[in-house]
Enzyme design. Structure first.
Site, PDB file in Angstrom:
ATOM      1  N   ARG A  84       0.869  -1.183   0.000  1.00 58.76           N
ATOM      2  CA  ARG A  84       0.000   0.000   0.000  1.00 58.76           C
ATOM      3  C   ARG A  84       0.906   1.233   0.000  1.00 58.76           C
ATOM      4  NH1 ARG A  84      -3.485   2.704   4.810  1.00 58.76           N
ATOM      5  NH2 ARG A  84      -4.473   4.245   3.483  1.00 58.76           N
ATOM      6  N   HIS A 173      -7.865   6.962   0.401  1.00 54.50           N
ATOM      7  CA  HIS A 173      -8.773   5.836   0.698  1.00 54.50           C
ATOM      8  C   HIS A 173      -9.280   5.195  -0.597  1.00 54.50           C
ATOM      9  CE1 HIS A 173      -9.971   7.798   4.796  1.00 54.50           C
ATOM     10  NE2 HIS A 173      -9.055   6.861   5.001  1.00 54.50           N
ATOM     11  N   GLU A 378      -9.731  -3.368   2.317  1.00 53.57           N
ATOM     12  CA  GLU A 378      -8.635  -2.727   1.600  1.00 53.57           C
ATOM     13  C   GLU A 378      -7.532  -3.729   1.276  1.00 53.57           C
ATOM     14  OE1 GLU A 378      -8.923   0.476   4.716  1.00 53.57           O
ATOM     15  OE2 GLU A 378      -8.187   1.692   3.057  1.00 53.57           O
TER      16      GLU A 378
END
Ligand code: ADP
Length: 394
Positions: A84, A173, A378
């Site tokens: 990420r 996000h 996620e």
């Protein structure tokens, strides 16, 4: 592709990880190595039976923590790593297979995320040492919002600030907004139409998604813009900075610290940044907590109403994140502030959809725009994007 993806989210003193198999039924291993670099560094995680463990890693750095993570995977071998990465600037519109060029592009974006991108890069370097033979993919928090049109991403500032310095709205996000809007398109008979997504966790943001493309979002150049969050103010008058500096003599660092770390639910309530505690205190008559809840819900509703302008048609609103998935009160209050949208929230369904449950909040036979609770994933989305990226390069 059946890659078993190790998802890594690397901060300056922590590494969150999850091992995600292609089979969605396979149990996930995951956890966090935290307080890295300090005497009480440790690895906390769960095994495949869901049992949790804690292992001290005194003074471990990121590389040592990754080695400890590898040995905690019960002999399961990851075949790819998905990182990420907070900021991909305008360079990255989708996930990218990591090579020297991608690393220098992430470095070039570091000015836009000075706290996050260097930590993410340290994570990539450490992972390359521990897993030298695994393909590594960068998945960006900003990439999903690269479909915003200029009228949504430009600030009304002199053009050179955009062209020479990249000052524009990016949004964050992205993996969460992408995941829940796609999932709503699969679950709802309305399909992938126009969805407003509300990711409400410690950080909070909203997004307007049309046929799986983000058309606007509440966060901007940094994750400070938009909604009220746990400790972040969200939108304030841009004149506030000069005012605080001239009237109170505050430095830019002090102002930044107050807006990011001492504001939001914490600042308004004077009590806590934790929504569970805010709700409890408000119920017991704490005026600051009641006000924090009022402002929090009002600003979400105002943001959703504003973002609805981005959509040719509104098919529904999706709540996600720790608060969106667990607080019937916040959902009820936000919906009640949007009477002109024609929602029909069923109280019993609203009360029942908590703790990871997925479903629709609407009363029976309602035909207007829908209300959904969809627990975000996620890590699952990062694993999926990692697989797609590797397939594209196969
Ligand atoms: P992060 O953004 O750090 O991933 P989360 O998505 O886990 O955070 O969200 C954390 C927030 O969710 C906290 O404010 C917490 O109080 C809130 N939350 C968790 N459970 C509940 C609950 N049952 N009721 C209200 N708020 C909750």
């Amino acid at each position: 592709m059946n890659a078993s993806v190790l998802v890594i989210n690397c901060g300056s003193s922590s590494i969150k990880y999850a091992l995600i198999e292609a089979d969605p039924q396979a149990p996930r291993l995951g956890g966090i190595a935290e307080r890295l670099g300090s005497a009480d560094a440790r690895l906390k995680g769960n095994d495949s039976n869901g049992e949790s463990f804690t292992k001290p890693l005194p003074s471990a750095d990121h590389t040592q923590a990754l080695s400890a993570i590898l040995t905690s995977l019960e002999g399961r071998e990851p075949t790819a790593v998905g990182h990420r990465i907070v900021h991909g600037g305008e360079h990255f519109t989708q996930a990218a297979l990591i090579d020297a060029h991608v690393i220098s592009a992430i470095q070039a974006t570091a000015a836009l995320a000075p706290l996050h991108n260097p930590a993410n890069l340290a994570g990539i370097a450490a992972t390359q040492k521990v897993f030298p033979n695994l393909p590594q993919v960068a998945v960006f928090d900003t990439a999903f919002h690269q479909t915003l049109p200029p009228h949504a991403y430009r600030y009304a500032l002199p053009e050179a600030l955009y062209t020479d310095h990249g000052i524009r709205r990016y949004g964050f996000h992205g993996t969460s907004h992408a995941y829940v809007s796609q999932r709503a398109g699969e679950l709802s008979s309305r399909g992938a139409g126009g969805w407003l997504t509300a990711h409400l966790g410690n950080g909070c943001s909203t997004s307007a998604v049309w046929h799986n493309q983000s058309l606007d979002t509440s966060m901007g150049l940094t994750p400070l813009e938009g909604l009220v969050m746990g400790t972040r103010s969200g939108d304030v008058d841009p004149g506030l900075h000069a005012h605080l500096h001239h009237q109170l003599g505050w430095s830019l660092d002090e102002i930044d610290n107050v807006l990011n770390k001492q504001s939001g639910l914490l600042g308004l309530s004077g009590l806590t940044n934790d929504m569970r505690e805010i709700e409890q205190a408000a119920e017991q008559g704490h005026a600051g907590a009641a006000l924090a809840l009022d402002v929090f819900c009002y600003r979400i509703a105002k943001s959703l109403a504003g973002l609805s302008c981005a959509l040719p048609q509104l098919d529904g609103v999706i709540f996600t994140g720790g608060i969106g998935e667990n607080s019937p009160q916040v959902r009820r209050r936000v919906v009640s502030l949007l009477p002109h949208f024609g929602f029909a929230l069923d109280e019993a369904r609203n009360a029942a959809l908590i703790r990871g449950k997925e479903g629709k909040l609407d009363s029976a036979h309602h035909t207007g725009p829908e209300l959904w609770v969809i627990p975000t994933d996620e890590e699952g989305r990062i694993a999926m994007e990692t697989r797609h990226c590797l397939e594209a390069h196969a």
